[in-house]
Write a protein that holds these residues in place. Structure first.
Motif, PDB file in Angstrom:
ATOM      1  N   ALA A  56       0.832  -1.207   0.000  1.00  0.00           N
ATOM      2  CA  ALA A  56       0.000   0.000   0.000  1.00  0.00           C
ATOM      3  C   ALA A  56       0.861   1.250   0.000  1.00  0.00           C
ATOM      4  CB  ALA A  56      -0.929  -0.008   1.212  1.00  0.00           C
ATOM      5  N   LEU A  57       1.952   1.245   0.757  1.00  0.00           N
ATOM      6  CA  LEU A  57       2.823   2.416   0.805  1.00  0.00           C
ATOM      7  C   LEU A  57       3.505   2.653  -0.537  1.00  0.00           C
ATOM      8  CD1 LEU A  57       4.415   1.980   4.340  1.00  0.00           C
ATOM      9  CD2 LEU A  57       2.790   3.736   3.619  1.00  0.00           C
ATOM     10  N   ALA A  58       3.923   1.581  -1.215  1.00  0.00           N
ATOM     11  CA  ALA A  58       4.484   1.752  -2.560  1.00  0.00           C
ATOM     12  C   ALA A  58       3.463   2.395  -3.480  1.00  0.00           C
ATOM     13  CB  ALA A  58       4.935   0.399  -3.110  1.00  0.00           C
ATOM     14  N   GLY A  59       2.185   1.998  -3.336  1.00  0.00           N
ATOM     15  CA  GLY A  59       1.132   2.614  -4.128  1.00  0.00           C
ATOM     16  C   GLY A  59       0.960   4.086  -3.816  1.00  0.00           C
ATOM     17  N   TRP A  60       1.183   4.489  -2.569  1.00  0.00           N
ATOM     18  CA  TRP A  60       1.092   5.910  -2.226  1.00  0.00           C
ATOM     19  C   TRP A  60       2.100   6.725  -3.024  1.00  0.00           C
ATOM     20  CZ3 TRP A  60       0.531   6.755   3.789  1.00  0.00           C
ATOM     21  CH2 TRP A  60      -0.638   6.131   4.227  1.00  0.00           C
ATOM     22  N   TYR A  61       3.330   6.242  -3.130  1.00  0.00           N
ATOM     23  CA  TYR A  61       4.349   6.990  -3.873  1.00  0.00           C
ATOM     24  C   TYR A  61       3.984   7.076  -5.354  1.00  0.00           C
ATOM     25  CZ  TYR A  61       7.194   6.622   0.354  1.00  0.00           C
ATOM     26  OH  TYR A  61       7.659   6.709   1.652  1.00  0.00           O
ATOM     27  N   LEU A  62       3.464   5.996  -5.912  1.00  0.00           N
ATOM     28  CA  LEU A  62       3.027   6.032  -7.308  1.00  0.00           C
ATOM     29  C   LEU A  62       1.854   6.991  -7.485  1.00  0.00           C
ATOM     30  CD1 LEU A  62       3.267   2.209  -8.049  1.00  0.00           C
ATOM     31  CD2 LEU A  62       4.806   3.975  -8.900  1.00  0.00           C
ATOM     32  N   ASP A  63       0.951   7.041  -6.503  1.00  0.00           N
ATOM     33  CA  ASP A  63      -0.149   8.001  -6.557  1.00  0.00           C
ATOM     34  C   ASP A  63       0.380   9.434  -6.528  1.00  0.00           C
ATOM     35  OD1 ASP A  63      -2.009   5.975  -6.616  1.00  0.00           O
ATOM     36  OD2 ASP A  63      -2.568   6.140  -4.506  1.00  0.00           O
ATOM     37  N   GLY A  64       1.412   9.678  -5.715  1.00  0.00           N
ATOM     38  CA  GLY A  64       1.989  11.013  -5.654  1.00  0.00           C
ATOM     39  C   GLY A  64       2.565  11.454  -6.979  1.00  0.00           C
ATOM     40  N   LEU A  65       3.247  10.539  -7.675  1.00  0.00           N
ATOM     41  CA  LEU A  65       3.781  10.862  -9.004  1.00  0.00           C
ATOM     42  C   LEU A  65       2.645  11.129  -9.992  1.00  0.00           C
ATOM     43  CD1 LEU A  65       6.684   8.256  -9.298  1.00  0.00           C
ATOM     44  CD2 LEU A  65       6.847  10.654  -8.623  1.00  0.00           C
ATOM     45  N   ALA A  66       1.587  10.306  -9.915  1.00  0.00           N
ATOM     46  CA  ALA A  66       0.452  10.510 -10.812  1.00  0.00           C
ATOM     47  C   ALA A  66      -0.207  11.864 -10.557  1.00  0.00           C
ATOM     48  CB  ALA A  66      -0.560   9.380 -10.644  1.00  0.00           C
ATOM     49  N   GLU A  67      -0.307  12.274  -9.294  1.00  0.00           N
ATOM     50  CA  GLU A  67      -0.879  13.584  -8.978  1.00  0.00           C
ATOM     51  C   GLU A  67      -0.017  14.704  -9.557  1.00  0.00           C
ATOM     52  OE1 GLU A  67      -3.586  14.655  -7.446  1.00  0.00           O
ATOM     53  OE2 GLU A  67      -4.455  12.744  -6.817  1.00  0.00           O
ATOM     54  N   LEU A  68       1.299  14.550  -9.471  1.00  0.00           N
ATOM     55  CA  LEU A  68       2.189  15.551 -10.064  1.00  0.00           C
ATOM     56  C   LEU A  68       2.001  15.616 -11.568  1.00  0.00           C
ATOM     57  CD1 LEU A  68       4.522  17.571 -10.041  1.00  0.00           C
ATOM     58  CD2 LEU A  68       6.120  15.640  -9.988  1.00  0.00           C
ATOM     59  N   HIS A  69       1.927  14.451 -12.231  1.00  0.00           N
ATOM     60  CA  HIS A  69       1.734  14.433 -13.676  1.00  0.00           C
ATOM     61  C   HIS A  69       0.404  15.071 -14.064  1.00  0.00           C
ATOM     62  CE1 HIS A  69       4.557  10.703 -13.767  1.00  0.00           C
ATOM     63  NE2 HIS A  69       5.234  11.827 -13.760  1.00  0.00           N
ATOM     64  N   GLN A  70      -0.628  14.776 -13.296  1.00  0.00           N
ATOM     65  CA  GLN A  70      -1.917  15.390 -13.596  1.00  0.00           C
ATOM     66  C   GLN A  70      -1.864  16.904 -13.421  1.00  0.00           C
ATOM     67  OE1 GLN A  70      -5.340  12.051 -13.070  1.00  0.00           O
ATOM     68  NE2 GLN A  70      -5.220  13.611 -11.505  1.00  0.00           N
ATOM     69  N   ASP A  71      -1.136  17.348 -12.433  1.00  0.00           N
ATOM     70  CA  ASP A  71      -1.022  18.784 -12.191  1.00  0.00           C
ATOM     71  C   ASP A  71      -0.355  19.492 -13.376  1.00  0.00           C
ATOM     72  OD1 ASP A  71      -1.227  20.893  -9.853  1.00  0.00           O
ATOM     73  OD2 ASP A  71       0.725  21.204 -10.786  1.00  0.00           O
ATOM     74  N   VAL A  72       0.741  18.931 -13.881  1.00  0.00           N
ATOM     75  CA  VAL A  72       1.444  19.597 -14.981  1.00  0.00           C
ATOM     76  C   VAL A  72       0.715  19.409 -16.309  1.00  0.00           C
ATOM     77  CG1 VAL A  72       3.670  19.389 -13.811  1.00  0.00           C
ATOM     78  CG2 VAL A  72       2.977  17.611 -15.429  1.00  0.00           C
ATOM     79  N   LEU A  73      -0.157  18.373 -16.406  1.00  0.00           N
ATOM     80  CA  LEU A  73      -0.938  18.162 -17.626  1.00  0.00           C
ATOM     81  C   LEU A  73      -2.289  18.880 -17.595  1.00  0.00           C
ATOM     82  CD1 LEU A  73      -0.299  14.343 -18.186  1.00  0.00           C
ATOM     83  CD2 LEU A  73       0.382  16.172 -19.743  1.00  0.00           C
TER      84      LEU A  73
END
Length: 311
Positions: free
Chosen positions: A204-221
């Motif tokens: 679950a914690l590994a998924g949190w970090y991947l979610d954080g990257l996805a949120e960053l990508h969504q922000d810049v897109l």
């Protein structure tokens, strides 16, 4: 960036003392229709549990559950080729290092004889926390590393491979300061994230970090419908578990850019309980992908303002 890691040097199934058949599930797929990085972290966990059950024996497992804990300290995943849901896989696993109170595994995922992913992890042997004092006070973490029992050490030696032990590079103290990460995501723990040790599971914690990257990508897109573009998921993810994460709770996940080159980007992530850093991660992947119209979308310029501070 983009160099071959130490986990990508053992590419033949015959080099691993244990091979475990593993069928991909539909729920393992991410939006790109490939096996997700967090799913691979789960595959490695499944392999560890199977090996420790068979190698240690039921009596030892019972003793471990009543007296001691094996806590995951770090895990790394490197994807070499796309993993799809069709077909079966084999996970090669072996012990790469046995220390005083910790040991490390090496992993490889094979589609036929082709190595499509590799990984490594470090587990620490810990004492069970003491029961709370009469006034209800108890230590924040409650566990301390303890020497590996001889029977565990002997069992691990039977599946040892010749490989370098995982290294934990000294990255300095800057990554322990939450304000050095420009991007912030707040995460609330869920009861379903807990494992048998009653803290948030490593997958679950590994998924949190991947979610954080996805949120960053969504922000810049610009927050596209359906999430970030295919191809932006990192090809490698390395997680360091510094302390236990509990339920209930709200934590800050921070993300920053470490390096940008012509094709790839390297990220740093930190998980914080207030100002205290309780987890770290690094990831690397491409910063461009095909857009919905087929033309490439390049994010290097948009990611530049998110560089880490004070490194």
């Amino acid at each position: 960036m983009g160099c071959v890691t130490s986990t990508q040097t053992r590419e033949d199934p015959s080099l691993y003392p244990v091979l475990i058949e593993h069928e991909a599930r539909y729920s393992d797929l991410d939006p790109s229709r490939r096996i997700g990085r967090d799913a691979l972290v789960r595959w490695f966990e499944d392999a560890r549990v199977a090996v420790e059950r068979d190698a240690f024996g039921a009596d030892l497992v019972a003793r471990l559950q009543s007296r001691v804990r094996l806590l995951l300290a770090a895990v790394r995943v490197d994807v070499i080729a796309p993993l799809r849901v069709a077909g079966n896989y084999r996970i090669g696993i072996g012990v790469s290092h046995i220390g005083a109170s910790s040991f490390a595994y090496r992993y490889a995922v094979f589609a036929g004889h082709e190595c499509v992913a590799t990984g490594e992890s470090v587990s620490v042997h810990c004492d069970v926390p003491a029961p709370p004092a009469a006034d209800g006070d108890h230590p924040r973490d409650g566990t301390e590393p303890s020497p590996l029992p001889d029977v565990v050490r002997g069992a691990l030696a039977t599946i040892q491979v010749s490989a370098p032990a995982p290294t934990r590079p000294d990255r300095g103290d800057a990554r322990l300061v939450r304000e050095n990460y420009p991007f912030r995501v707040d995460v609330r723990t869920r009861f379903g994230d807990l494992d048998t040790n009653r803290h948030v599971n490593n997958v679950a914690l590994a998924g949190w970090y991947l979610d954080g990257l996805a949120e960053l990508h969504q922000d810049v897109l610009g927050y596209p419908t359906g999430g970030p573009l295919d191809g932006l998921s990192p090809s490698s993810l390395a997680v360091q578990y510094r302390d236990q994460v509990h339920y209930p709770g709200i934590y800050q996940l921070r993300v920053g850019v470490l390096e940008l080159d012509e094709d790839t980007v390297r990220y740093a992530c930190g998980l914080f309980d207030g100002p205290r850093c309780i987890g770290l991660a690094e990831a690397e992947g491409r910063h461009h992908a095909p857009g919905q119209d087929g033309d490439p979308v390049r994010l290097a310029e948009a990611l530049a303002p998110f560089r880490m501070r004070n490194l």
